[in-house]
Design a protein around this motif. Structure first.
Motif, PDB file in Angstrom:
ATOM      1  N   ILE A 171       0.829  -1.201   0.000  1.00  0.00           N
ATOM      2  CA  ILE A 171       0.000   0.000   0.000  1.00  0.00           C
ATOM      3  C   ILE A 171       0.862   1.248   0.000  1.00  0.00           C
ATOM      4  O   ILE A 171       0.524   2.265  -0.605  1.00  0.00           O
ATOM      5  N   GLU A 172       2.038   1.164   0.660  1.00  0.00           N
ATOM      6  CA  GLU A 172       2.949   2.308   0.656  1.00  0.00           C
ATOM      7  C   GLU A 172       3.430   2.603  -0.764  1.00  0.00           C
ATOM      8  O   GLU A 172       3.528   3.754  -1.181  1.00  0.00           O
ATOM      9  N   GLY A 173       3.736   1.539  -1.501  1.00  0.00           N
ATOM     10  CA  GLY A 173       4.178   1.728  -2.879  1.00  0.00           C
ATOM     11  C   GLY A 173       3.077   2.308  -3.751  1.00  0.00           C
ATOM     12  O   GLY A 173       3.326   3.169  -4.595  1.00  0.00           O
ATOM     13  N   ALA A 174       1.842   1.840  -3.552  1.00  0.00           N
ATOM     14  CA  ALA A 174       0.721   2.362  -4.336  1.00  0.00           C
ATOM     15  C   ALA A 174       0.489   3.839  -4.043  1.00  0.00           C
ATOM     16  O   ALA A 174       0.248   4.643  -4.949  1.00  0.00           O
ATOM     17  N   VAL A 175       0.564   4.208  -2.761  1.00  0.00           N
ATOM     18  CA  VAL A 175       0.383   5.613  -2.377  1.00  0.00           C
ATOM     19  C   VAL A 175       1.482   6.470  -2.988  1.00  0.00           C
ATOM     20  O   VAL A 175       1.232   7.579  -3.488  1.00  0.00           O
ATOM     21  N   GLU A 176       2.709   5.967  -2.967  1.00  0.00           N
ATOM     22  CA  GLU A 176       3.815   6.718  -3.544  1.00  0.00           C
ATOM     23  C   GLU A 176       3.636   6.894  -5.051  1.00  0.00           C
ATOM     24  O   GLU A 176       3.909   7.957  -5.610  1.00  0.00           O
ATOM     25  N   ALA A 177       3.142   5.857  -5.738  1.00  0.00           N
ATOM     26  CA  ALA A 177       2.901   5.956  -7.176  1.00  0.00           C
ATOM     27  C   ALA A 177       1.843   7.006  -7.483  1.00  0.00           C
ATOM     28  O   ALA A 177       1.978   7.798  -8.422  1.00  0.00           O
ATOM     29  N   VAL A 178       0.781   7.034  -6.675  1.00  0.00           N
ATOM     30  CA  VAL A 178      -0.270   8.037  -6.870  1.00  0.00           C
ATOM     31  C   VAL A 178       0.282   9.431  -6.602  1.00  0.00           C
ATOM     32  O   VAL A 178      -0.017  10.392  -7.318  1.00  0.00           O
ATOM     33  N   ARG A 179       1.115   9.559  -5.569  1.00  0.00           N
ATOM     34  CA  ARG A 179       1.705  10.859  -5.253  1.00  0.00           C
ATOM     35  C   ARG A 179       2.550  11.379  -6.408  1.00  0.00           C
ATOM     36  O   ARG A 179       2.611  12.578  -6.662  1.00  0.00           O
ATOM     37  N   ARG A 180       3.182  10.466  -7.130  1.00  0.00           N
ATOM     38  CA  ARG A 180       4.066  10.863  -8.225  1.00  0.00           C
ATOM     39  C   ARG A 180       3.328  11.058  -9.553  1.00  0.00           C
ATOM     40  O   ARG A 180       3.945  11.435 -10.543  1.00  0.00           O
ATOM     41  N   GLY A 181       2.034  10.770  -9.580  1.00  0.00           N
ATOM     42  CA  GLY A 181       1.294  11.078 -10.800  1.00  0.00           C
ATOM     43  C   GLY A 181       0.335  10.021 -11.298  1.00  0.00           C
ATOM     44  O   GLY A 181      -0.444  10.279 -12.219  1.00  0.00           O
ATOM     45  N   ALA A 182       0.378   8.806 -10.743  1.00  0.00           N
ATOM     46  CA  ALA A 182      -0.564   7.772 -11.191  1.00  0.00           C
ATOM     47  C   ALA A 182      -1.981   8.109 -10.737  1.00  0.00           C
ATOM     48  O   ALA A 182      -2.185   8.657  -9.651  1.00  0.00           O
ATOM     49  N   GLY A 183      -2.956   7.745 -11.579  1.00  0.00           N
ATOM     50  CA  GLY A 183      -4.334   7.990 -11.207  1.00  0.00           C
ATOM     51  C   GLY A 183      -4.899   6.893 -10.327  1.00  0.00           C
ATOM     52  O   GLY A 183      -5.740   7.134  -9.472  1.00  0.00           O
ATOM     53  N   ASP A 184      -4.434   5.662 -10.513  1.00  0.00           N
ATOM     54  CA  ASP A 184      -4.901   4.522  -9.732  1.00  0.00           C
ATOM     55  C   ASP A 184      -3.914   3.384  -9.941  1.00  0.00           C
ATOM     56  O   ASP A 184      -2.945   3.517 -10.697  1.00  0.00           O
ATOM     57  N   TYR A 185      -4.137   2.259  -9.263  1.00  0.00           N
ATOM     58  CA  TYR A 185      -3.221   1.132  -9.399  1.00  0.00           C
ATOM     59  C   TYR A 185      -3.995  -0.183  -9.433  1.00  0.00           C
ATOM     60  O   TYR A 185      -5.118  -0.283  -8.960  1.00  0.00           O
ATOM     61  N   ILE A 186      -3.356  -1.186 -10.041  1.00  0.00           N
ATOM     62  CA  ILE A 186      -3.902  -2.540 -10.145  1.00  0.00           C
ATOM     63  C   ILE A 186      -2.837  -3.503  -9.640  1.00  0.00           C
ATOM     64  O   ILE A 186      -1.657  -3.394 -10.005  1.00  0.00           O
ATOM     65  N   GLU A 187      -3.244  -4.461  -8.799  1.00  0.00           N
ATOM     66  CA  GLU A 187      -2.302  -5.471  -8.323  1.00  0.00           C
ATOM     67  C   GLU A 187      -2.321  -6.696  -9.240  1.00  0.00           C
ATOM     68  O   GLU A 187      -3.370  -7.103  -9.732  1.00  0.00           O
ATOM     69  N   LYS A 188      -1.136  -7.250  -9.473  1.00  0.00           N
ATOM     70  CA  LYS A 188      -1.035  -8.505 -10.213  1.00  0.00           C
ATOM     71  C   LYS A 188      -1.130  -9.685  -9.243  1.00  0.00           C
ATOM     72  O   LYS A 188      -0.562  -9.613  -8.158  1.00  0.00           O
ATOM     73  N   PRO A 189      -1.786 -10.765  -9.621  1.00  0.00           N
ATOM     74  CA  PRO A 189      -2.570 -10.935 -10.849  1.00  0.00           C
ATOM     75  C   PRO A 189      -3.860 -10.121 -10.777  1.00  0.00           C
ATOM     76  O   PRO A 189      -4.474 -10.007  -9.717  1.00  0.00           O
ATOM     77  N   TRP A 190      -4.263  -9.584 -11.890  1.00  0.00           N
ATOM     78  CA  TRP A 190      -5.386  -8.660 -11.907  1.00  0.00           C
ATOM     79  C   TRP A 190      -6.713  -9.370 -12.152  1.00  0.00           C
ATOM     80  O   TRP A 190      -6.757 -10.457 -12.724  1.00  0.00           O
ATOM     81  N   ASP A 191      -7.769  -8.718 -11.744  1.00  0.00           N
ATOM     82  CA  ASP A 191      -9.133  -9.125 -12.089  1.00  0.00           C
ATOM     83  C   ASP A 191      -9.533  -8.352 -13.347  1.00  0.00           C
ATOM     84  O   ASP A 191      -9.433  -7.118 -13.386  1.00  0.00           O
ATOM     85  N   ASN A 192      -9.971  -9.045 -14.384  1.00  0.00           N
ATOM     86  CA  ASN A 192     -10.253  -8.398 -15.670  1.00  0.00           C
ATOM     87  C   ASN A 192     -11.257  -7.254 -15.545  1.00  0.00           C
ATOM     88  O   ASN A 192     -11.054  -6.163 -16.087  1.00  0.00           O
ATOM     89  N   GLN A 193     -12.370  -7.492 -14.830  1.00  0.00           N
ATOM     90  CA  GLN A 193     -13.395  -6.459 -14.726  1.00  0.00           C
ATOM     91  C   GLN A 193     -12.911  -5.270 -13.915  1.00  0.00           C
ATOM     92  O   GLN A 193     -13.199  -4.122 -14.240  1.00  0.00           O
ATOM     93  N   ARG A 194     -12.165  -5.535 -12.869  1.00  0.00           N
ATOM     94  CA  ARG A 194     -11.591  -4.455 -12.064  1.00  0.00           C
ATOM     95  C   ARG A 194     -10.614  -3.625 -12.899  1.00  0.00           C
ATOM     96  O   ARG A 194     -10.634  -2.396 -12.868  1.00  0.00           O
ATOM     97  N   LEU A 195      -9.780  -4.291 -13.697  1.00  0.00           N
ATOM     98  CA  LEU A 195      -8.829  -3.569 -14.543  1.00  0.00           C
ATOM     99  C   LEU A 195      -9.559  -2.696 -15.562  1.00  0.00           C
ATOM    100  O   LEU A 195      -9.230  -1.523 -15.745  1.00  0.00           O
ATOM    101  N   LEU A 196     -10.566  -3.271 -16.224  1.00  0.00           N
ATOM    102  CA  LEU A 196     -11.293  -2.522 -17.259  1.00  0.00           C
ATOM    103  C   LEU A 196     -12.050  -1.331 -16.666  1.00  0.00           C
ATOM    104  O   LEU A 196     -12.037  -0.233 -17.232  1.00  0.00           O
ATOM    105  N   SER A 197     -12.714  -1.538 -15.535  1.00  0.00           N
ATOM    106  CA  SER A 197     -13.486  -0.439 -14.936  1.00  0.00           C
ATOM    107  C   SER A 197     -12.555   0.671 -14.452  1.00  0.00           C
ATOM    108  O   SER A 197     -12.867   1.856 -14.597  1.00  0.00           O
ATOM    109  N   THR A 198     -11.409   0.300 -13.884  1.00  0.00           N
ATOM    110  CA  THR A 198     -10.436   1.296 -13.428  1.00  0.00           C
ATOM    111  C   THR A 198      -9.897   2.096 -14.603  1.00  0.00           C
ATOM    112  O   THR A 198      -9.803   3.332 -14.563  1.00  0.00           O
ATOM    113  N   LEU A 199      -9.558   1.403 -15.666  1.00  0.00           N
ATOM    114  CA  LEU A 199      -9.011   2.060 -16.849  1.00  0.00           C
ATOM    115  C   LEU A 199     -10.028   3.014 -17.465  1.00  0.00           C
ATOM    116  O   LEU A 199      -9.716   4.164 -17.812  1.00  0.00           O
TER     117      LEU A 199
END
Length: 456
Positions: A96-124
């Protein structure tokens, strides 16, 4: 901006061929045009080379397989090149620390691997919609700025706003009076500023007056001015709002709250273009374009003999009606993106909406309209602890304490707010009658309405 009918272009970046292949099949089946990259350098090159709707990128690459350091360093460079580019990061380390840092640096959201297809598509899709809303908001703001408009820009592209937008463009350059109607918080003052900016008077002043806040005794002095000695407290000459607006535009807000006596005095000046300061016999000519706004039903008030019919004719050669925000939902992402950027800049922060936050914004009824949306976004900016604004920070599910509490359980401010709301409800939103029932002057009640953020 992507043209209608053109597939959305997604850059997918990962150094594992099987991941790229799986994502290309998934996104291709959903109608996306998929580009690929296998390194940070490749990502940067693709972003700079062409117009993209989003980037879906891994944080870990061959030379740095554990920390995501290469991807982290790349994020701010990508956002510097295109601040509105949606970036969704993928990570296998689930920190979670890494995800927060990625968002702080400019990411809009994050997906964990292995991903859920519907979660990935809806987030995108959510991030793409946010990115496109941000780009449209910036473009609309630029158009407003080019018109030298003061204050917030007129951000609207929905079908429900098209009739109003058409009228604004048609009558803006004219000198005709315009009556702007719509529910509280729907943006009537923003429309008035747009009309003034489009007119030949744009270099002259736009003077805004809250008509409901003018007391009966001071109305003439405030609107038309007075001379020294005209009454006890008149120690110097005073220029009224009409003279200050001479050559420009006078915007009279809450015009439905004028008393009949005030209406008669206003009508006289509108008919003749002449006024006299209180205590003076000298007639002065003024050249003012009048814009008026109200959330009241003026024809119904005319039928009840609470508003002068001849004044209504003077005010509304053209009437521009603004719909409530719930009827223009396509504009919610645009407005929310604009307010978020504005407030985040004000407080020195870098923030983005989460997918849940945007769903909450679109699902809410917005009884307070655009004004309530602006306040909700500002609240979220103040409360957000991370770089991603989530639904909870918007406070859209809050129930006012005054709606369920006993009077003895309330604070003094809460009790006063509750009594004012009940008085307004009893008198159908009529501020004059509500003030009388509370033992207040109308101007004193207006001060309290402003303090508590209550719309009559």
């Amino acid at each position: 901006m992507v043209q209608p009918g053109k597939p959305l272009r997604i850059l997918v970046a990962d150094d594992q061929p099987d991941v790229l292949r799986a994502l290309k099949i998934l996104l291709g089946a959903e109608g996306f045009e998929v580009l690929t990259a296998t390194s940070p350098a490749g990502i940067e090159s693709q972003v700079q080379a062409g117009e993209l709707d989003a980037v879906l990128m891994d944080l870990n690459y061959a030379r740095d397989t554990t920390s995501g350091g290469e991807g982290m360093k790349l994020l701010p460079r990508l956002k510097a090149f295109d601040p509105s580019l949606p970036i969704v990061v993928m990570t296998a380390w689930g920190s979670i620390e890494g995800a927060v840092e990625a968002v702080r640096r400019g990411a809009g959201d994050y997906i964990e691997k292995p991903w859920d297809n519907q979660r990935l598509l809806s987030t995108l899709r959510a991030q793409i919609e946010l990115g496109r809303a941000m780009r449209r908001a910036v473009r609309l703001e630029g158009e407003n700025r080019s018109l030298r408009a003061d204050g917030p820009p007129l951000i609207a592209e929905s079908a429900a706003m098209l009739p109003a937008l058409h009228l604004i463009e048609r009558v803006g350059p004219a000198d005709a009076s315009v009556l702007i109607t719509g529910p509280p918080g729907s943006g009537k003052e923003v429309v008035a500023r747009r009309l003034h900016a489009l007119s030949g008077r744009a270099e002259r002043p736009l003077i805004t007056v809250n008509a409901g806040g003018l007391s009966e005794t001071l109305f003439e002095s405030e609107m038309f001015g007075h001379v020294k000695g005209a009454f006890t407290d008149a120690r110097t000459d005073r220029v009224g709002y009409f003279e200050v607006a001479d050559g420009g535009t006078l915007f009279l807000d809450e015009v439905g709250n004028l008393t009949l006596a005030q209406q008669a005095k206003l009508l006289r000046v509108l008919e003749t273009g002449e006024l006299q300061r209180v205590g003076s016999s000298r007639t002065r000519k003024v050249d003012v374009r009048l814009l008026a706004a109200t959330n009241a039903d003026l024809p119904a008030m005319v039928a009840e003999e609470r508003f002068r019919e001849d004044l209504l004719y003077r005010l509304n050669p053209v009437e521009i009606r603004l719909p409530p925000l719930r009827d223009r939902r396509e504009d919610i992402p645009l407005l929310a993106a604009y307010f978020l950027e504005q407030q985040a800049h004000r407080y020195g922060r870098t923030l983005r909406f989460s997918e849940r936050a945007m769903r909450a914004l679109l699902a809410y009824a917005w009884p307070g309209n655009v004004r309530e949306l602006r306040h909700a976004v500002e609240r979220a900016v103040l409360l957000a602890e991370q770089e991603l604004v989530d639904a909870e920070q918007l406070g859209l599910d809050r129930v006012p304490r005054t709606s369920t509490s006993r009077l003895e359980d309330l604070t003094l401010d809460e009790a006063e707010r509750l009594l004012i709301q009940k008085a307004l409800h009893r008198h159908g939103g009529n501020v004059t009658h509500a003030a009388e029932s509370l033992g207040l002057s109308r101007s004193a009640l207006y001060r309290r309405l402003d303090r508590y953020g209550i719309e009559p």
